[in-house]
Design a protein around this motif. Structure first.
Motif, mmCIF file in Angstrom:
data_model
loop_
_atom_site.group_PDB
_atom_site.id
_atom_site.type_symbol
_atom_site.label_atom_id
_atom_site.label_comp_id
_atom_site.label_asym_id
_atom_site.label_seq_id
_atom_site.Cartn_x
_atom_site.Cartn_y
_atom_site.Cartn_z
ATOM 1 N N ARG A 191 145.514 91.374 39.965
ATOM 2 C CA ARG A 191 144.184 91.590 40.530
ATOM 3 C C ARG A 191 143.200 90.566 39.969
ATOM 4 N NH1 ARG A 191 145.326 97.170 38.872
ATOM 5 N NH2 ARG A 191 145.810 98.459 40.674
ATOM 6 N N SER A 192 142.326 90.088 40.807
ATOM 7 C CA SER A 192 141.235 89.210 40.382
ATOM 8 C C SER A 192 139.976 89.628 41.131
ATOM 9 C CB SER A 192 141.555 87.747 40.684
ATOM 10 O OG SER A 192 140.390 86.944 40.533
ATOM 11 N N PRO A 193 138.902 89.948 40.427
ATOM 12 C CA PRO A 193 137.682 90.392 41.113
ATOM 13 C C PRO A 193 137.048 89.315 41.983
ATOM 14 C CG PRO A 193 137.255 90.031 38.773
ATOM 15 C CD PRO A 193 138.732 89.924 38.960
ATOM 16 N N LEU A 194 137.391 88.040 41.739
ATOM 17 C CA LEU A 194 136.764 86.950 42.477
ATOM 18 C C LEU A 194 137.590 86.452 43.659
ATOM 19 C CD1 LEU A 194 135.182 84.845 39.594
ATOM 20 C CD2 LEU A 194 133.960 85.922 41.472
ATOM 21 N N THR A 195 138.863 86.826 43.741
ATOM 22 C CA THR A 195 139.687 86.315 44.835
ATOM 23 C C THR A 195 140.399 87.407 45.626
ATOM 24 O OG1 THR A 195 141.597 85.977 43.361
ATOM 25 C CG2 THR A 195 140.081 84.124 43.649
ATOM 26 N N ASP A 196 140.440 88.642 45.121
ATOM 27 C CA ASP A 196 141.130 89.703 45.862
ATOM 28 C C ASP A 196 140.530 89.918 47.243
ATOM 29 O OD1 ASP A 196 142.879 90.114 43.842
ATOM 30 O OD2 ASP A 196 142.074 92.032 43.173
ATOM 31 N N MET A 197 139.232 89.703 47.376
ATOM 32 C CA MET A 197 138.577 89.942 48.661
ATOM 33 C C MET A 197 139.046 88.975 49.741
ATOM 34 S SD MET A 197 134.774 88.484 47.839
ATOM 35 C CE MET A 197 134.655 89.436 46.329
ATOM 36 N N PHE A 198 139.613 87.816 49.352
ATOM 37 C CA PHE A 198 140.108 86.834 50.319
ATOM 38 C C PHE A 198 141.594 87.010 50.628
ATOM 39 C CE2 PHE A 198 136.659 84.753 47.959
ATOM 40 C CZ PHE A 198 135.833 84.354 48.981
ATOM 41 N N THR A 199 142.291 87.850 49.876
ATOM 42 C CA THR A 199 143.744 87.903 49.939
ATOM 43 C C THR A 199 144.232 88.767 51.092
ATOM 44 O OG1 THR A 199 143.846 87.619 47.538
ATOM 45 C CG2 THR A 199 145.841 88.396 48.651
ATOM 46 N N ALA A 200 144.956 88.135 52.013
ATOM 47 C CA ALA A 200 145.606 88.853 53.115
ATOM 48 C C ALA A 200 147.053 89.114 52.747
ATOM 49 C CB ALA A 200 145.533 88.034 54.407
#
Length: 575
Positions: A191-200
């Motif tokens: 998990r990464s708070p800065l990149t999880d939102m982009f992960t498909a």
């Protein structure tokens, strides 16, 4: 176009490829919110701080430079992003030297560096054991099912590797078993708070024609790269969809969004449309400068290509056509037969891609550049929707999501997206200029290095997109809204003085941008070995990983999402 009060980024030598992507990132509200939460925490409870990101600020120059750039962009008319470029080139030297580079490669590299420097890793088995010991809230059921599906998929692959190795005899069989064990390590949840939102999360599914058994493999991607199918390829995709009678993934992905051949325009107009594309290729440029006989030969070839259906049809290429080509069903036969573990032999099969889980922020990359002996840029226009009004849905992806039994994994609830930024490349493969359109306060602005201008919806709609940025429309749920507001208050306010509970900081940050952050994980150690080493082989301060909340706030969060356990006092290294 008139100027608009948004900070421009100075071009420091062919850096438009970086500036355009940075403007799009800074227009990503959820990402900026988390980036602002990365500031060091001095309050001892709430107030800033990502999951151990205070310590990672000193070890991640890119994270530090991005926060500095964000601060400057809030006050300056034009600022210099040199520190961001230096932080990237310190990790990947290919972007040094003042040369023009690909904007998508730069964006992926930047997000990858952030992911590597901020992610936390936990054993998937450990996480599932923690979930089994707690209550799953009504808003977390799908996320838990997804984790269980990931574990089952991993177990199936491990069993298939072992079964294949056992078929071999002697020393080869022993070595195969050793390799099978090495190739199937325990799955980790990163998990990464800065990149999880982009992960498909993408699902590749292969189904055997003989026994009907399906095999799954899962991939994760920060950007979704799509080919631009020709009119002939679109017709082939549609005909294949009709020929494949048994459903594998959602059949609706092959319907509706695909264009039919229809009635093409006249032979002359079709030839001219194709010629406009072909003459941009270096090979054809050499040919076009020849004699009249060469010109005549070239014309005859173009006419023949049009008659054979190689030329483009009059129907426009839609963005959903690109998704349909990405998720198309493909026959595996002949030399490409699939080895079915259930049958123990090679069989005809059907393969397709679909979206297992959709990201909160979807980054779509259109593959316009083709490299090789005759490198070229695909200039085919791609039609995309801006929505009826700013903030309205402009892309619907439900038809491209994996179709699995609901008791295994129900479909995603939120599948609608709103366009908020576009990166455009003007020019050819040999050179050109990148700029971005970004939606700011319901106004489209054109960001071209230092120059910021207001743009009309018509100008944006007519752009030749290279990278498109979409934000997922949030679920209309009052409980989620209340929980998100609570998380925002807990992360920014001073900690309560009495009746205190503690919540994992990473989970609260995820709730800021994700409607389904999953159950609260409070009994999983968030301290990486690197973090413990920096703390002197012990554990970093407790408040780096947990945020103090009131008992009322705890009850609201755990009631909606579940999880635990309930922590009432700071933990020590021994506890």
């Amino acid at each position: 176009m008139e100027e608009y009060p948004v900070c421009g980024l100075r071009n420091i030598g062919n850096t438009c490829f970086m500036n355009s992507g940075l403007q799009a990132l800074m227009g990503t509200d959820a990402w900026v919110t988390v980036l602002r939460c990365c500031e060091p925490s001095t309050s001892g409870g709430g107030g800033g701080g990502g999951v151990g990101l205070q310590r990672q600020m000193t070890s991640s120059p890119l994270l530090q430079s991005l926060r500095s750039l964000l601060g400057r962009m809030c006050f300056d008319d034009v600022t210099d992003p040199r520190d961001v470029l230096m932080a990237v080139t310190a990790v990947n030297s290919s972007f040094a030297g003042g040369q023009q580079h690909d904007a998508e490669e730069m964006l992926t590299c930047l997000l990858g560096i952030l992911q590597d420097s901020t992610q936390q890793s936990q054993s998937l088995e450990e996480v599932l054991r923690s979930i089994a010991a707690t209550r799953v809230g009504p808003l977390s059921e799908r996320s838990v099912r997804l984790l269980q599906f990931l574990q089952r998929t991993h177990q199936s692959h491990a069993e298939a590797e072992t079964t294949a190795a056992r078929r071999k005899k002697g020393l080869e069989g022993v070595l195969s078993l050793i390799n099978a064990a090495a190739n199937t390590p325990e799955p980790q949840l990163r998990r990464s708070p800065l990149t999880d939102m982009f992960t498909a999360t993408l699902l590749s599914e292969v189904r055997c024609d003989k026994c009907g058994t399906s095999s799954h493999s899962i991939e994760r991607a920060l950007t979704v790269s799509l080919e631009l199918p020709s009119a002939a390829e679109r017709r082939k995709i549609k005909s294949n969809a009709v020929a494949l009678s048994r459903p594998l993934c959602s059949d609706s992905s092959q319907q509706g969004s695909l264009v039919s051949k229809g009635s093409d325009s006249s032979l002359f107009s079709g030839t001219m449309a194709l010629a406009k594309t072909v003459v941009r290729m270096p090979f054809w440029l050499l040919w076009s400068s020849g004699s009249a006989a060469m010109w005549l030969t070239r014309s005859l070839v173009l006419i023949l290509m049009t008659v054979l259906g190689i030329g483009e049809s009059a129907e426009p290429l839609m963005l959903t056509d690109c998704f349909a080509a990405f998720c198309k069903k493909e026959r595996l036969r002949g030399r490409n037969k699939y080895f079915c573990e259930s049958c123990g032999s090679k069989q005809n099969a059907v393969k397709c891609f679909s979206f297992l889980d959709l990201p909160a922020v979807l980054v779509v990359h259109l593959k316009r550049f083709h490299f090789g002996l005759w490198g070229s840029k695909v200039v085919t226009p791609v039609s995309f929707s801006l929505g009826d009004a700013p903030g309205e849905a402009s892309l619907e992806l439900s038809e491209f999501c994996a179709s699995l039994p609901s008791d295994i994994l129900p479909p995603p609830v939120a599948t609608s997206y709103t366009l908020y930024a576009i990166v455009v490349h003007a020019g050819s493969l040999g050179g050109g200029h990148y700029y971005a359109y970004v939606l700011k306060d319901d106004v489209w602005v054109q960001c071209s290095d230092e120059r910021i201008l207001r743009a009309t919806r018509e100008q944006v709609a007519a752009a030749e997109p290279y990278i498109l940025f979409y934000r997922r429309k949030p679920v209309d749920n009052e409980v989620i809204d209340r929980c998100r507001q609570t998380a925002r208050e807990c992360l920014t306010a001073l900690p309560p003085s009495s009746d205190v509970r503690y919540v994992a900081r990473w989970w609260l940050q995820t709730l800021l941008w994700n409607d389904d952050p999953g159950v609260i994980f409070n009994d999983v150690c968030y301290c990486t070995p690197e973090a413990r080493a920096r703390a002197g082989h012990g554990h970093p301060p407790f408040n780096e990983f947990y945020v103090a909340v009131t008992a009322t706030q705890w009850q609201l969060l755990v009631g909606a999402f579940g999880g635990g356990p309930e922590i009432t006092k700071p933990l020590t290294s021994n506890s």
